[in-house]
Design an enzyme around this catalytic site. Structure first.
Site, PDB file in Angstrom:
ATOM      1  N   THR A  66       0.822  -1.262  -0.012  1.00 44.16           N
ATOM      2  CA  THR A  66      -0.004  -0.065   0.007  1.00 44.16           C
ATOM      3  C   THR A  66       0.830   1.282   0.159  1.00 44.16           C
ATOM      4  O   THR A  66       1.715   1.448   1.115  1.00 44.16           O
ATOM      5  CB  THR A  66      -0.774  -0.086   1.051  1.00 44.16           C
ATOM      6  OG1 THR A  66      -1.556  -1.139   1.185  1.00 44.16           O
ATOM      7  CG2 THR A  66      -1.777   1.057   1.087  1.00 44.16           C
ATOM      8  N   LYS A 102      -7.460   1.361  -2.333  1.00 44.22           N
ATOM      9  CA  LYS A 102      -7.016   0.733  -1.077  1.00 44.22           C
ATOM     10  C   LYS A 102      -7.303   1.841  -0.073  1.00 44.22           C
ATOM     11  O   LYS A 102      -7.308   1.591   0.967  1.00 44.22           O
ATOM     12  CB  LYS A 102      -5.678   0.250  -1.357  1.00 44.22           C
ATOM     13  CG  LYS A 102      -4.940  -0.041   0.141  1.00 44.22           C
ATOM     14  CD  LYS A 102      -5.276  -1.257   0.497  1.00 44.22           C
ATOM     15  CE  LYS A 102      -4.757  -1.365   1.920  1.00 44.22           C
ATOM     16  NZ  LYS A 102      -4.892  -2.427   2.758  1.00 44.22           N
ATOM     17  N   LYS A 114       0.972   5.051   8.499  1.00 43.75           N
ATOM     18  CA  LYS A 114       1.515   5.153   7.255  1.00 43.75           C
ATOM     19  C   LYS A 114       0.357   5.299   6.288  1.00 43.75           C
ATOM     20  O   LYS A 114       0.155   6.340   5.312  1.00 43.75           O
ATOM     21  CB  LYS A 114       2.291   3.864   6.691  1.00 43.75           C
ATOM     22  CG  LYS A 114       2.901   4.101   5.487  1.00 43.75           C
ATOM     23  CD  LYS A 114       2.566   2.981   4.508  1.00 43.75           C
ATOM     24  CE  LYS A 114       2.368   1.591   4.803  1.00 43.75           C
ATOM     25  NZ  LYS A 114       1.838   1.022   3.778  1.00 43.75           N
TER      26      LYS A 114
HETATM   27  P1  NAP Z   1       5.950  -6.472   7.516  1.00 43.28           P
HETATM   28  O1  NAP Z   1       5.374  -7.678   8.254  1.00 43.28           O
HETATM   29  O2  NAP Z   1       6.611  -5.476   8.288  1.00 43.28           O
HETATM   30  O3  NAP Z   1       6.671  -6.685   6.182  1.00 43.28           O
HETATM   31  C1  NAP Z   1       7.392  -5.784   5.657  1.00 43.28           C
HETATM   32  C2  NAP Z   1       8.239  -6.362   4.211  1.00 43.28           C
HETATM   33  O4  NAP Z   1       8.773  -5.331   3.574  1.00 43.28           O
HETATM   34  C3  NAP Z   1       9.513  -7.096   4.813  1.00 43.28           C
HETATM   35  O5  NAP Z   1       9.784  -8.334   4.083  1.00 43.28           O
HETATM   36  C4  NAP Z   1      10.654  -6.131   4.800  1.00 43.28           C
HETATM   37  O6  NAP Z   1      12.001  -6.817   5.066  1.00 43.28           O
HETATM   38  C5  NAP Z   1      10.256  -5.404   3.616  1.00 43.28           C
HETATM   39  N1  NAP Z   1      10.950  -4.227   3.602  1.00 43.28           N
HETATM   40  C6  NAP Z   1      10.570  -3.002   4.269  1.00 43.28           C
HETATM   41  N2  NAP Z   1      11.398  -1.817   3.476  1.00 43.28           N
HETATM   42  C7  NAP Z   1      12.313  -2.389   2.766  1.00 43.28           C
HETATM   43  C8  NAP Z   1      13.310  -2.020   2.046  1.00 43.28           C
HETATM   44  N3  NAP Z   1      13.747  -0.732   2.029  1.00 43.28           N
HETATM   45  N4  NAP Z   1      13.951  -2.906   1.175  1.00 43.28           N
HETATM   46  C9  NAP Z   1      13.552  -4.280   1.096  1.00 43.28           C
HETATM   47  N5  NAP Z   1      12.570  -4.828   1.808  1.00 43.28           N
HETATM   48  C10 NAP Z   1      12.123  -3.735   2.571  1.00 43.28           C
HETATM   49  O7  NAP Z   1       4.775  -5.561   6.822  1.00 43.28           O
HETATM   50  P2  NAP Z   1       3.423  -6.235   6.269  1.00 43.28           P
HETATM   51  O8  NAP Z   1       2.115  -6.194   7.316  1.00 43.28           O
HETATM   52  O9  NAP Z   1       3.722  -7.718   5.534  1.00 43.28           O
HETATM   53  O10 NAP Z   1       3.000  -5.144   5.022  1.00 43.28           O
HETATM   54  C11 NAP Z   1       3.676  -5.232   3.869  1.00 43.28           C
HETATM   55  C12 NAP Z   1       2.843  -4.144   3.239  1.00 43.28           C
HETATM   56  O11 NAP Z   1       1.305  -4.784   2.649  1.00 43.28           O
HETATM   57  C13 NAP Z   1       2.380  -2.845   3.696  1.00 43.28           C
HETATM   58  O12 NAP Z   1       2.618  -1.878   2.500  1.00 43.28           O
HETATM   59  C14 NAP Z   1       1.335  -2.886   4.250  1.00 43.28           C
HETATM   60  O13 NAP Z   1       0.571  -1.431   4.294  1.00 43.28           O
HETATM   61  C15 NAP Z   1       0.365  -3.719   3.221  1.00 43.28           C
HETATM   62  N6  NAP Z   1      -0.472  -4.548   3.804  1.00 43.28           N
HETATM   63  C16 NAP Z   1      -0.725  -5.085   5.290  1.00 43.28           C
HETATM   64  C17 NAP Z   1      -1.647  -5.883   5.507  1.00 43.28           C
HETATM   65  C18 NAP Z   1      -1.744  -6.427   6.751  1.00 43.28           C
HETATM   66  O14 NAP Z   1      -2.568  -6.825   7.285  1.00 43.28           O
HETATM   67  N7  NAP Z   1      -0.531  -6.540   7.681  1.00 43.28           N
HETATM   68  C19 NAP Z   1      -2.927  -5.696   4.956  1.00 43.28           C
HETATM   69  C20 NAP Z   1      -3.089  -5.156   3.691  1.00 43.28           C
HETATM   70  C21 NAP Z   1      -1.980  -4.473   3.303  1.00 43.28           C
HETATM   71  P3  NAP Z   1      12.589  -7.151   6.217  1.00 43.28           P
HETATM   72  O15 NAP Z   1      12.245  -8.382   6.435  1.00 43.28           O
HETATM   73  O16 NAP Z   1      13.983  -7.177   5.832  1.00 43.28           O
HETATM   74  O17 NAP Z   1      12.112  -6.274   7.363  1.00 43.28           O
END
Ligand code: NAP
Length: 299
Positions: free
Chosen positions: A99, A174, A242
């Site tokens: 997102t 979204k 965010k």
């Molecule tokens: P998360 O568990 O914090 O995972 C974030 C991922 O992004 C990790 O693999 C992280 O790598 C990677 N990352 C972040 N910054 C980076 C960079 N500069 N270079 C390379 N890799 C990077 O978060 P998440 O919940 O999966 O969310 C991921 C996305 O999905 C976000 O945009 C969020 O808004 C969206 N989303 C989440 C949900 C939910 O319920 N969780 C629902 C809908 C949408 P590392 O492992 O090295 O930290």
């Protein structure tokens, strides 16, 4: 039968790991990369190949999916020095499921188009549970023919998959989703704090109201977690903030007032300022609990 396209997956966090696993289970050859390599171990064990950079993922894939945290992170893994664009080949498709800013999405799509790479913005809703079960709602921006080409891959991760318009439209949709999600979170939080102050049995309250007009995904999934004191993240407060900021920035640019969302942004500030930014987004209830001097918990 035509061979399945080779899929690449970048970003193995709470969402990315189970989504990638579902692609593997659907029989696609899969190459993965994550900044923190250890998170790739379960996928490697399940049969995915590991790449040393996003560019290497692109070299080995026909369709590359990214799901990382925020706008600068997507820019880095796609356009950065080791990014997807440097391993991309003509005809490859990039699908960004993070997102992020709708305007930045359009800029990234334009840069990829210069390298003959099509892009879909395909953010998701449905949380960690939807990611695990392959039941995400996916909101897609891009060209119809690219959407049709990628649809079977998206179907491995989601249930309701909607092409809503050109690049950027998926991200705008979204943000609509997030306005409604945080509104539901606030409504649930106020309801539970009110119930606690009234001395009600919170389990019974949830049972009674969740099947009626007050029912919601948020109430059914996060309500029980709140009353049992489980604030482990499906979606972290810092990522929720965010998204709320993306909403408020876009609203300001368009001249739209969103007073409810703005108040929720401030309430989340209170949660963040107490160091709770890595708890789940249902920790919003704590801001209301501090105001009311009561906790909505039950054994
Ligand atoms: P998360 O568990 O914090 O995972 C974030 C991922 O992004 C990790 O693999 C992280 O790598 C990677 N990352 C972040 N910054 C980076 C960079 N500069 N270079 C390379 N890799 C990077 O978060 P998440 O919940 O999966 O969310 C991921 C996305 O999905 C976000 O945009 C969020 O808004 C969206 N989303 C989440 C949900 C939910 O319920 N969780 C629902 C809908 C949408 P590392 O492992 O090295 O930290």
């Amino acid at each position: 039968m035509a061979e399945k396209p080779r899929v690449g997956f970048i970003g193995l966090g709470i969402m990315g790991s189970p989504m990638a696993m579902n692609i593997l289970k659907a029989g696609y050859p899969l190459t993965v990369w994550n900044r923190t390599a250890s998170k790739g171990e379960p996928l490697r064990k399940a049969g995915a190949s590991w790449a040393e950079s996003p560019a290497e993922v692109a070299r080995n894939s026909d369709v590359v999916i990214t799901i990382v945290s925020d706008t600068p992170d997507v820019e880095e893994v796609i356009l950065g020095p080791r990014g997807v664009i440097h391993g991309a080949h003509s005809g490859m498709v990039a699908i960004d499921m993070s997102t992020i800013s709708p305007h930045a999405t359009r800029r990234i799509a334009e840069k990829l188009a210069e390298a003959n790479v099509e892009m879909l913005d395909a953010p998701v809703s449905g949380g960690d549970v939807g990611a695990q079960q392959g039941t995400l709602s996916i909101m897609v921006g891009g060209k119809e023919e690219v959407f049709q080409h990628c649809l079977p891959i998206l179907q491995a991760m989601g249930k309701r998959i909607t092409l809503v318009g050109p690049n950027g439209a998926g991200q705008f949709t979204k943000l609509v989703n997030q306005i409604i999600v945080v509104g539901n979170t606030l409504a649930m939080s106020e309801g539970l704090v009110f119930a606690a102050k009234a001395g009600l049995d919170l389990e019974k309250v949830l049972e009674a109201v969740s099947a009626g007009a007050a029912g919601s995904w948020m109430l059914s999934n996060r309500g029980p977690q709140i009353i049992h004191g489980d604030f482990r993240p499906g979606f972290m407060v810092k990522l929720q903030q965010k998204d709320v900021k993306l909403v408020l920035d876009a609203a300001r640019e368009m001249g739209v007032s969103l007073p409810g969302t703005a108040i929720i942004h401030q309430l989340y500030h209170a949660v963040e300022s107490r160091g709770l930014d890595e708890e789940g987004n249902h920790a919003l209830v704590k801001a209301l609990e501090w105001l009311a001097g009561v906790e909505a918990r039950q054994e």
